[in-house]
Design a protein around this motif. Structure first.
Motif, mmCIF file in Angstrom:
data_model
loop_
_atom_site.group_PDB
_atom_site.id
_atom_site.type_symbol
_atom_site.label_atom_id
_atom_site.label_comp_id
_atom_site.label_asym_id
_atom_site.label_seq_id
_atom_site.Cartn_x
_atom_site.Cartn_y
_atom_site.Cartn_z
ATOM 1 N N ALA A 157 -1.998 -7.110 1.529
ATOM 2 C CA ALA A 157 -1.528 -5.945 2.474
ATOM 3 C C ALA A 157 -2.014 -5.977 3.824
ATOM 4 C CB ALA A 157 -2.083 -4.606 1.826
ATOM 5 N N LEU A 158 -3.596 -6.360 3.559
ATOM 6 C CA LEU A 158 -4.311 -6.769 4.912
ATOM 7 C C LEU A 158 -3.922 -7.710 5.927
ATOM 8 C CD1 LEU A 158 -7.900 -6.387 3.404
ATOM 9 C CD2 LEU A 158 -6.807 -4.667 5.017
ATOM 10 N N SER A 159 -3.226 -8.747 5.140
ATOM 11 C CA SER A 159 -2.480 -9.863 5.844
ATOM 12 C C SER A 159 -1.347 -9.587 6.762
ATOM 13 C CB SER A 159 -2.157 -11.176 4.920
ATOM 14 O OG SER A 159 -3.373 -11.548 4.214
ATOM 15 N N LEU A 160 -0.551 -8.612 5.966
ATOM 16 C CA LEU A 160 0.590 -8.117 6.528
ATOM 17 C C LEU A 160 0.168 -7.133 7.825
ATOM 18 C CD1 LEU A 160 2.971 -7.044 3.375
ATOM 19 C CD2 LEU A 160 3.202 -9.059 5.100
ATOM 20 N N LEU A 161 -0.705 -6.552 7.585
ATOM 21 C CA LEU A 161 -1.151 -5.603 8.632
ATOM 22 C C LEU A 161 -1.704 -6.542 10.017
ATOM 23 C CD1 LEU A 161 -1.717 -2.656 9.727
ATOM 24 C CD2 LEU A 161 -3.756 -2.640 8.709
ATOM 25 N N LEU A 162 -2.509 -7.484 9.676
ATOM 26 C CA LEU A 162 -2.945 -8.087 10.658
ATOM 27 C C LEU A 162 -1.925 -8.690 11.205
ATOM 28 C CD1 LEU A 162 -5.306 -9.167 12.060
ATOM 29 C CD2 LEU A 162 -5.930 -10.971 10.221
ATOM 30 N N GLY A 163 -0.890 -9.453 10.569
ATOM 31 C CA GLY A 163 0.216 -10.159 11.088
ATOM 32 C C GLY A 163 1.045 -9.073 12.047
ATOM 33 N N GLY A 164 1.234 -7.805 11.495
ATOM 34 C CA GLY A 164 1.851 -6.945 12.571
ATOM 35 C C GLY A 164 1.256 -6.797 13.634
ATOM 36 N N VAL A 165 -0.112 -6.421 13.636
ATOM 37 C CA VAL A 165 -0.839 -6.171 14.748
ATOM 38 C C VAL A 165 -0.630 -7.411 15.858
ATOM 39 C CG1 VAL A 165 -3.328 -5.832 15.720
ATOM 40 C CG2 VAL A 165 -2.598 -4.643 13.878
ATOM 41 N N LEU A 166 -1.082 -8.515 15.231
ATOM 42 C CA LEU A 166 -1.150 -9.821 16.161
ATOM 43 C C LEU A 166 0.360 -9.852 16.925
ATOM 44 C CD1 LEU A 166 -2.887 -12.514 14.006
ATOM 45 C CD2 LEU A 166 -3.759 -11.213 16.178
ATOM 46 N N HIS A 167 1.521 -9.713 15.973
ATOM 47 C CA HIS A 167 2.626 -9.874 16.549
ATOM 48 C C HIS A 167 3.003 -8.869 17.670
ATOM 49 C CE1 HIS A 167 7.119 -10.455 16.413
ATOM 50 N NE2 HIS A 167 7.292 -9.265 16.607
ATOM 51 N N GLY A 168 2.798 -7.709 17.212
ATOM 52 C CA GLY A 168 2.753 -6.630 18.470
ATOM 53 C C GLY A 168 1.900 -7.042 19.919
ATOM 54 N N LEU A 169 0.652 -7.563 19.676
ATOM 55 C CA LEU A 169 -0.085 -8.038 20.775
ATOM 56 C C LEU A 169 0.586 -9.241 21.583
ATOM 57 C CD1 LEU A 169 -3.732 -7.919 19.360
ATOM 58 C CD2 LEU A 169 -2.589 -6.357 20.955
ATOM 59 N N CYS A 170 1.067 -10.103 20.627
ATOM 60 C CA CYS A 170 1.807 -11.239 21.480
ATOM 61 C C CYS A 170 3.103 -10.806 22.122
ATOM 62 C CB CYS A 170 2.117 -12.363 20.360
ATOM 63 S SG CYS A 170 0.765 -13.098 19.705
ATOM 64 N N ALA A 171 3.957 -9.794 21.661
ATOM 65 C CA ALA A 171 4.976 -9.391 22.227
ATOM 66 C C ALA A 171 4.463 -8.731 23.476
ATOM 67 C CB ALA A 171 5.647 -8.546 21.372
ATOM 68 N N ARG A 172 3.480 -7.868 23.335
ATOM 69 C CA ARG A 172 3.246 -7.178 24.830
ATOM 70 C C ARG A 172 2.613 -8.170 25.663
ATOM 71 N NH1 ARG A 172 -0.610 -1.889 23.251
ATOM 72 N NH2 ARG A 172 0.719 -0.904 22.361
ATOM 73 N N ALA A 173 1.850 -9.259 25.230
ATOM 74 C CA ALA A 173 1.463 -10.291 26.354
ATOM 75 C C ALA A 173 2.429 -11.119 26.944
ATOM 76 C CB ALA A 173 0.539 -11.316 25.710
ATOM 77 N N ARG A 174 3.563 -11.378 26.191
ATOM 78 C CA ARG A 174 4.849 -12.110 26.757
ATOM 79 C C ARG A 174 5.584 -11.111 27.687
ATOM 80 N NH1 ARG A 174 5.458 -13.887 21.388
ATOM 81 N NH2 ARG A 174 7.043 -12.205 20.981
ATOM 82 N N LYS A 175 5.764 -9.660 27.463
ATOM 83 C CA LYS A 175 6.492 -9.017 28.138
ATOM 84 C C LYS A 175 5.548 -8.916 29.358
ATOM 85 C CE LYS A 175 8.280 -4.048 28.091
ATOM 86 N NZ LYS A 175 8.453 -2.895 27.228
ATOM 87 N N ARG A 176 4.467 -8.537 29.461
ATOM 88 C CA ARG A 176 3.725 -8.709 30.669
ATOM 89 C C ARG A 176 3.859 -9.910 31.563
ATOM 90 N NH1 ARG A 176 -2.192 -6.399 28.339
ATOM 91 N NH2 ARG A 176 -1.408 -4.222 28.106
ATOM 92 N N ARG A 177 3.895 -11.030 31.050
ATOM 93 C CA ARG A 177 3.991 -12.135 31.793
ATOM 94 C C ARG A 177 5.333 -12.406 32.288
ATOM 95 N NH1 ARG A 177 1.043 -14.800 27.287
ATOM 96 N NH2 ARG A 177 3.049 -15.363 26.478
#
Length: 247
Positions: free
Chosen positions: A225-245
């Protein structure tokens, strides 16, 4: 590789029984030998003949015992009463016992004429094999003139196989589930006192059969469960970073 092997060894050592703890599982499905019996009512029978009629709760006593046998049997008689769908067989493990002595013992504990109870004395030559199969430990005390012995209750199916063996006063505590098992009902297992497994996922109430989660289940569920949560958070952060670039 060595680390993985070390973890496996640690888990095995953690969950294995400690020296002196009961390991009643080793008796599971052990088949009892053919035992000829002289009943206190004068009937000649055998354990296998009794099993043909119904499942059996089997225990062994000594009519000469001045220690635990009487209170133990009083407790069993009070807890069981008249059995339904099974038979209670009480045999003597003391080769000195006579039929009249065992009959007197049955009368003292209130089970001489109790329906569904069968008392008897095994043939002397059949007794050692029965004691060995049931794991009964005997040691004669010359000072007291009687045996130091095991207290145990065995649940037998109609083929003479041991479904459960409960040692000591646990037989009274866990009697209800043992009776249900003798009647053919599936009973979930539960840890014996002092025999708890540290990493168990479930706990089963011995009387009601209610199952509840134990903390060991958390070790299985929380990391994914923690792995899924952490994966979701990292995915969201990466998506934001790509959008900004991109902008």
């Amino acid at each position: 590789m060595r680390t993985g092997a070390g973890i496996v060894v640690l888990l095995v050592a953690w969950t294995a029984p400690l020296p002196g703890q009961l390991n009643e599982g080793r008796y599971y499905l052990r088949t009892l030998p053919a035992v000829r019996i002289h009943g206190i009512d004068g009937e000649q029978s055998s354990l296998h003949q009794l099993l043909e009629e119904s499942p059996v709760l089997l225990t062994l006593v000594s009519a000469r015992c001045t220690g635990l046998c009487s209170p133990y049997m009083h407790s069993l008689v009070e807890a069981i009463g008249i059995p339904r769908g099974f038979r209670v067989v009480v045999l003597s493990f003391d080769p000195r016992d006579r039929v009249e002595e065992l009959r007197s013992f049955a009368r003292r504990v209130g089970a001489e004429a109790l329906q569904g109870w069968w008392w008897g004395i095994p043939k002397r030559e059949d007794l050692p094999a029965l004691l060995e199969a049931l794991g009964y430990r005997l040691r004669f005390s010359p000072e007291r003139g009687e045996f130091d012995h095991t207290l145990a209750l065995a649940v037998l199916d109609q083929r003479g196989n041991i479904l459960r063996r409960i040692e000591g006063w646990q037989a009274v505590r866990y009697l209800r589930s043992a009776v249900r098992e003798a009647q053919g009902e599936f009973v979930l297992s539960y840890p014996l006192p002092g025999y708890d497994v540290a990493l168990r996922c479930f706990e089963v109430d011995k009387d009601s059969g209610t199952v509840r989660l134990s903390w060991g289940m958390g070790l299985l569920v929380v990391p994914p469960a923690l792995s899924l949560l952490l994966g979701g958070v990292l995915h969201g952060l990466c998506a934001r970073a790509r959008k900004r670039r991109a902008t």
